[in-house]
Each structure stands twice: as C-alpha cells, then as structure tokens.
Design a protein around this motif. Structure first.
Motif, PDB file in Angstrom:
ATOM      1  N   PRO A 361       0.802  -1.228   0.000  1.00 40.14           N
ATOM      2  CA  PRO A 361       0.000   0.000   0.000  1.00 40.14           C
ATOM      3  C   PRO A 361       0.834   1.276   0.000  1.00 40.14           C
ATOM      4  O   PRO A 361       0.387   2.300  -0.522  1.00 40.14           O
ATOM      5  N   ALA A 362       2.040   1.238   0.574  1.00 46.64           N
ATOM      6  CA  ALA A 362       2.898   2.424   0.601  1.00 46.64           C
ATOM      7  C   ALA A 362       3.437   2.781  -0.781  1.00 46.64           C
ATOM      8  O   ALA A 362       4.017   3.859  -0.954  1.00 46.64           O
ATOM      9  N   ASP A 363       3.249   1.891  -1.758  1.00 51.13           N
ATOM     10  CA  ASP A 363       3.755   2.121  -3.120  1.00 51.13           C
ATOM     11  C   ASP A 363       2.667   2.606  -4.075  1.00 51.13           C
ATOM     12  O   ASP A 363       2.835   2.543  -5.296  1.00 51.13           O
ATOM     13  N   ARG A 364       1.564   3.105  -3.544  1.00 49.71           N
ATOM     14  CA  ARG A 364       0.439   3.491  -4.412  1.00 49.71           C
ATOM     15  C   ARG A 364       0.828   4.562  -5.419  1.00 49.71           C
ATOM     16  O   ARG A 364       0.366   4.540  -6.568  1.00 49.71           O
ATOM     17  N   ALA A 365       1.661   5.520  -5.023  1.00 48.56           N
ATOM     18  CA  ALA A 365       2.045   6.588  -5.956  1.00 48.56           C
ATOM     19  C   ALA A 365       2.865   6.024  -7.115  1.00 48.56           C
ATOM     20  O   ALA A 365       2.710   6.449  -8.271  1.00 48.56           O
ATOM     21  N   ILE A 366       3.734   5.075  -6.823  1.00 49.01           N
ATOM     22  CA  ILE A 366       4.548   4.451  -7.867  1.00 49.01           C
ATOM     23  C   ILE A 366       3.666   3.644  -8.815  1.00 49.01           C
ATOM     24  O   ILE A 366       3.806   3.716 -10.049  1.00 49.01           O
ATOM     25  N   ILE A 367       2.746   2.883  -8.252  1.00 50.68           N
ATOM     26  CA  ILE A 367       1.825   2.079  -9.071  1.00 50.68           C
ATOM     27  C   ILE A 367       0.999   2.998  -9.980  1.00 50.68           C
ATOM     28  O   ILE A 367       0.811   2.726 -11.172  1.00 50.68           O
ATOM     29  N   ALA A 368       0.522   4.116  -9.421  1.00 47.98           N
ATOM     30  CA  ALA A 368      -0.287   5.049 -10.204  1.00 47.98           C
ATOM     31  C   ALA A 368       0.518   5.679 -11.333  1.00 47.98           C
ATOM     32  O   ALA A 368       0.008   5.854 -12.449  1.00 47.98           O
ATOM     33  N   ALA A 369       1.783   6.022 -11.066  1.00 46.57           N
ATOM     34  CA  ALA A 369       2.631   6.613 -12.110  1.00 46.57           C
ATOM     35  C   ALA A 369       2.844   5.624 -13.249  1.00 46.57           C
ATOM     36  O   ALA A 369       2.781   5.994 -14.428  1.00 46.57           O
ATOM     37  N   ARG A 370       3.093   4.377 -12.929  1.00 45.33           N
ATOM     38  CA  ARG A 370       3.298   3.359 -13.968  1.00 45.33           C
ATOM     39  C   ARG A 370       2.056   3.199 -14.829  1.00 45.33           C
ATOM     40  O   ARG A 370       2.147   3.080 -16.057  1.00 45.33           O
ATOM     41  N   GLU A 375      -0.478   4.034 -19.993  1.00 42.61           N
ATOM     42  CA  GLU A 375      -1.608   4.578 -20.750  1.00 42.61           C
ATOM     43  C   GLU A 375      -1.125   5.596 -21.788  1.00 42.61           C
ATOM     44  O   GLU A 375      -1.598   5.608 -22.930  1.00 42.61           O
ATOM     45  N   ALA A 376      -0.157   6.442 -21.389  1.00 40.90           N
ATOM     46  CA  ALA A 376       0.380   7.436 -22.323  1.00 40.90           C
ATOM     47  C   ALA A 376       1.067   6.761 -23.503  1.00 40.90           C
ATOM     48  O   ALA A 376       0.899   7.180 -24.657  1.00 40.90           O
ATOM     49  N   ARG A 378       0.500   3.720 -24.716  1.00 38.25           N
ATOM     50  CA  ARG A 378      -0.500   3.070 -25.580  1.00 38.25           C
ATOM     51  C   ARG A 378      -1.242   4.107 -26.426  1.00 38.25           C
ATOM     52  O   ARG A 378      -1.587   3.853 -27.589  1.00 38.25           O
ATOM     53  N   THR A 379      -1.494   5.275 -25.843  1.00 43.61           N
ATOM     54  CA  THR A 379      -2.175   6.338 -26.584  1.00 43.61           C
ATOM     55  C   THR A 379      -1.342   6.790 -27.779  1.00 43.61           C
ATOM     56  O   THR A 379      -1.860   6.967 -28.891  1.00 43.61           O
ATOM     57  N   VAL A 380      -0.035   6.962 -27.571  1.00 42.43           N
ATOM     58  CA  VAL A 380       0.851   7.363 -28.664  1.00 42.43           C
ATOM     59  C   VAL A 380       0.939   6.254 -29.703  1.00 42.43           C
ATOM     60  O   VAL A 380       0.938   6.520 -30.919  1.00 42.43           O
ATOM     61  N   GLN A 381       1.018   5.008 -29.249  1.00 43.37           N
ATOM     62  CA  GLN A 381       1.045   3.887 -30.196  1.00 43.37           C
ATOM     63  C   GLN A 381      -0.194   3.869 -31.078  1.00 43.37           C
ATOM     64  O   GLN A 381      -0.128   3.480 -32.250  1.00 43.37           O
ATOM     65  N   ASP A 382      -1.331   4.333 -30.530  1.00 39.34           N
ATOM     66  CA  ASP A 382      -2.596   4.354 -31.278  1.00 39.34           C
ATOM     67  C   ASP A 382      -2.792   5.649 -32.060  1.00 39.34           C
ATOM     68  O   ASP A 382      -3.866   5.870 -32.632  1.00 39.34           O
ATOM     69  N   GLY A 383      -1.763   6.519 -32.044  1.00 37.74           N
ATOM     70  CA  GLY A 383      -1.849   7.749 -32.813  1.00 37.74           C
ATOM     71  C   GLY A 383      -2.453   8.924 -32.080  1.00 37.74           C
ATOM     72  O   GLY A 383      -2.743   9.966 -32.691  1.00 37.74           O
ATOM     73  N   GLY A 384      -2.626   8.804 -30.769  1.00 35.82           N
ATOM     74  CA  GLY A 384      -3.242   9.876 -29.996  1.00 35.82           C
ATOM     75  C   GLY A 384      -2.234  10.753 -29.270  1.00 35.82           C
ATOM     76  O   GLY A 384      -1.021  10.591 -29.406  1.00 35.82           O
ATOM     77  N   GLU A 385      -2.765  11.679 -28.482  1.00 37.99           N
ATOM     78  CA  GLU A 385      -1.936  12.614 -27.719  1.00 37.99           C
ATOM     79  C   GLU A 385      -1.785  12.092 -26.294  1.00 37.99           C
ATOM     80  O   GLU A 385      -2.783  11.788 -25.631  1.00 37.99           O
ATOM     81  N   PRO A 386      -0.550  11.976 -25.787  1.00 38.70           N
ATOM     82  CA  PRO A 386      -0.366  11.394 -24.455  1.00 38.70           C
ATOM     83  C   PRO A 386      -0.914  12.283 -23.350  1.00 38.70           C
ATOM     84  O   PRO A 386      -1.004  13.503 -23.488  1.00 38.70           O
ATOM     85  N   TYR A 387      -1.227  11.639 -22.276  1.00 41.01           N
ATOM     86  CA  TYR A 387      -1.807  12.274 -21.099  1.00 41.01           C
ATOM     87  C   TYR A 387      -0.917  13.423 -20.604  1.00 41.01           C
ATOM     88  O   TYR A 387       0.294  13.293 -20.505  1.00 41.01           O
ATOM     89  N   GLY A 388      -1.530  14.550 -20.315  1.00 37.49           N
ATOM     90  CA  GLY A 388      -0.819  15.643 -19.654  1.00 37.49           C
ATOM     91  C   GLY A 388      -0.102  16.619 -20.551  1.00 37.49           C
ATOM     92  O   GLY A 388       0.429  17.615 -20.075  1.00 37.49           O
ATOM     93  N   VAL A 389      -0.066  16.370 -21.879  1.00 33.75           N
ATOM     94  CA  VAL A 389       0.693  17.248 -22.778  1.00 33.75           C
ATOM     95  C   VAL A 389       0.144  18.667 -22.755  1.00 33.75           C
ATOM     96  O   VAL A 389       0.895  19.638 -22.806  1.00 33.75           O
TER      97      VAL A 389
END
Length: 421
Positions: A361-370, A375-376, A378-389
C-alpha cells in the motif's frame, strides 16, 4: 510489479522505442541557461533520450540544438567553431545554422556547392526559468511551452541545478515520488547532528507509516502521505506528479512566503539520468545558502560541472559512505539527501527488474505513475496525444501541514496546493 515486457517498455527511451516516442511529445529540459552564457560562445555537447546532440548560441543570441555528427564525414560538431550565425565543422568547414541548414562548404568550389541540399537534424529550443528546453517530437504536434510556477518568478527568487545519475530514468523518478522512504533513508539519528537530513523530532519522522492517497488530475496526479501522530492529529504531505517525470514536493515556510522545491528526471540514455533540482521563493529572494544546496548534495562542492555534472560522491567511490557516521549520526552515513537517493537507486543496477518486486500500500504513488505512463505509451502507439501534454499545472505547488483528528485535511490542504490561502 511490472512484467518484463512492461518494464522494458517504460524503461527504454531511445529512438524507435515506444516510451521514447511518448517522451518526445513533451518539452524536455536540455541545458542550464548559463551553460551557453553569450553569443558565439563554445558549443556544448549533450545527450537526450539516447541521441548525441550539440547546442550553441549563435551571433544573434538564439540557441540551436542539432545532431552532433556532421553529415559530411561524421566528425563531431562539438569541435566546431561557433561563428557568424552558425556552427562550422573544423574538418572541412561545413557550417550549419540553428535550424540545421547547411549555409557554407569551405572545401567545395562555390559553383559546385550543394549546401542547400544538406540539412542537419535540429530541434527547437526555448529559454524559460533558467533552463534551455527542447522539443524532440513531431513539429506539427508541438505543445505550449512549460508553465511551471518557478519559470515565472524573478531570477533572484529561483535556483536550478542538475546532477547526473547512473541508472535508468524510471527508477530514479520512482525513488523521487516515493514518500514512504524519506523519513527512513534521510533521517538523522540525533538532533545535534549538523549534517543534512530529517530531524528525529520532525513530524515526518515521528509520524507512523503513511497512508497513501492518490487523486488523478489532468497533468498526472496529486498524492498525499497521511501520517498519524502519537500525540494526536495527522501530518499530511501533499505532492504533485506531472507527466512524464516531474515532482513537486513540500518546501519550507519562511517569514515571508515559502521556498518550494521540485525535480525532473530526464533520460540521458537507458542507463543514465539527469536529475534536475529547482526551488523558488514565493516571498523574499533566495539566500546564498539556498543556492549552495549544502544539505542536498547538489551544490558546487558536490557536483563536478566539468565532468558531465557527475556527483563527487558516486558509485565508483561507494558514495563516500562513512560507517561511523552511519552508526551514530545519520541512517545512511552518506552526505547529502539527494546523494542518498542516488546511492540506493544506483545500487539497483542500470535497469531494475520490476518483475521481482513485492509492492504494498505504501507504493500506491509508484503504481499510479506506472499506470499513467503505460496509458500514455498506448495512446501514442494508437496515434493519440499522451496524457498531460496540454495540462493545466501553472499554479500547482506542494504543501504540508498538521491537522487535528477532528479536521478535514483535504479541505485545508488542497487549496494551498494551488496557491490559494
């Protein structure tokens, strides 16, 4: 944990890799502004995402970031002459402007020159917040310039430094966003110890093991380490993670305003990272002591600027660990908070095998970042714009406070994390 394929996917950022293509969609810190101090000054070599580049400031003061290899016969343009609005290769005198256009060929008769047909790979550059940034992605998809709060304060109110780290960018970044390690790895054993570290009487150390909470945002997420205190109340530290490699962490309250720090973990190549450290004041100008970064291990005495910003305490000299200091003064016996971070991260090897991890449970921030990074990609692989740009993080800042058991720490803390009173 990540499986081996996912680990490789996120760790590798060179040309032709999926994470590399994703990373190239964001503005990247390339150099400190003072590394190119004036027009026609010596060029600087650098490596970003596995690409060998050279940067120069031309006669008009504009910065160019281009491929280091001359397209004629492959000589290094770092050896070049920076003169009259271009960088000239010393081998045969081919000259290139900041946009990579070949403008002269000294070894070719003028009537036979084909300079207009030769173009050197180049990337756009901009200067903001004491940093020269570059964008290495598709030109038609270039996002707005970085908008961190520290880039908008006067030069007297900010300080930026960097130091190289000998491991992959992902384990360096994950070490930085991990809040549970800080009061362990960085603690002092006694209050009278002068070396940098966290006092044993600090609520950061006195608090129990943290409960991690993560809130997804349009730029990444904000996250909190909530530590119950034995005397009552909770100590809460709130951070921001901005994709793909930025952390803002709580700073220090001053009489007038506060000093807020943060980091970038930028891939040099798959086995090396440039760790950028910045801090800025919302009140009075920074002091000389602030800029020396003595407790962090990032100051002029700690980092060899002439040796690619390598730490003087590094893997080859075992980070100058002092076992006597470790026994009686600090938890690690290593000088400098950020040096301690680099030591444990480098000790994992060039690229850690995350398939062997045991996360909790103490690693939740690391898990969330991964998850966000996957997701970012996979989005680029599909031709989309990555999260947060195109995210809105311009007023984001970290904060911390002690809240009574009866209080609502979210109602109290979150407004402060966006510059609200």
């Amino acid at each position: 944990m990540l499986d081996k394929d996912q680990n490789e996917l996120l760790a590798r950022t060179g040309p032709g890799t999926s994470m590399g293509a994703t990373m190239r969609r964001y503005w990247l810190p390339a150099l400190l502004t003072w590394e190119l101090p004036e027009a026609d000054c010596p060029p600087v070599s650098l490596k970003l995402l596995g690409e060998k580049l050279v940067a120069f400031r031309d006669s008009g003061g504009q910065v160019g970031i281009v491929d280091e290899v001359c397209p004629h016969r492959g000589a290094s343009l770092w050896l070049g002459r920076n003169e009259e609005y271009g960088l000239r290769c010393v081998y045969h005198g081919w000259k290139f402007d900041i946009n990579g256009n070949c403008t002269a060929m000294m070894n070719e008769p003028e009537n036979l020159s084909f300079a207009q047909k030769v173009h050197l790979k180049s990337y756009p550059a901009l200067e903001s917040g004491g940093i020269i940034w570059t964008y290495m992605g598709p030109p038609d998809l270039q996002p707005e310039p970085p908008a961190f709060e520290f880039t908008r304060v006067p030069e007297t109110h900010r300080h930026v430094s960097k130091v190289s780290e000998e491991c992959n960018w992902l384990q360096a970044m994950e070490g930085g966003i991990d809040t549970s390690h800080a009061p362990i790895l960085h603690r002092k054993l006694r209050n009278d110890v002068q070396r940098g570290g966290i006092s044993p009487t600090s609520p950061f150390v006195r608090g129990r093991a943290p409960i991690l909470e993560v809130d997804t945002t349009d730029y990444g997420y904000r996250y909190f380490g909530v530590r119950p205190l034995d005397e009552g109340g909770v100590f809460v530290r709130g951070y921001h993670f901005v994709l793909p490699f930025t952390q803002m962490r709580p700073g220090e309250q001053r009489i007038n305003g506060e000093v807020i720090p943060g980091h970038f973990w930028v891939p040099i190549d798959d086995h090396n990272t440039m760790v950028w450290n910045w801090e800025y004041s919302t009140g009075d100008p920074l002091t000389v002591e602030d800029r020396e970064q003595r407790t962090d291990g990032n100051g002029p005495e700690d980092v060899d600027y002439l040796d690619a910003f390598r730490s003087r305490r590094n893997m080859r000299n075992k980070w100058l660990i002092d076992r006597n200091v470790q026994k009686y003064e600090t938890f690690t016996g290593i000088e400098g908070i950020n040096t301690q971070d680099r030591a444990v991260q480098e000790s994992m090897g060039p690229i850690v095998d995350r398939s062997k991890e045991h996360l909790g449970p103490a690693d939740r921030a690391i898990i969330a970042a991964r998850k966000l990074l996957l997701e970012a990609v996979r989005t680029v692989q599909d031709g989309g714009e990555p999260y947060g740009v195109r995210a809105t993080y311009a007023h984001a800042r970290a904060a911390q406070e002690i809240v009574p058991d009866s209080g609502d720490w979210r109602q109290s803390l979150i407004p402060k994390m966006y510059g609200e009173k």
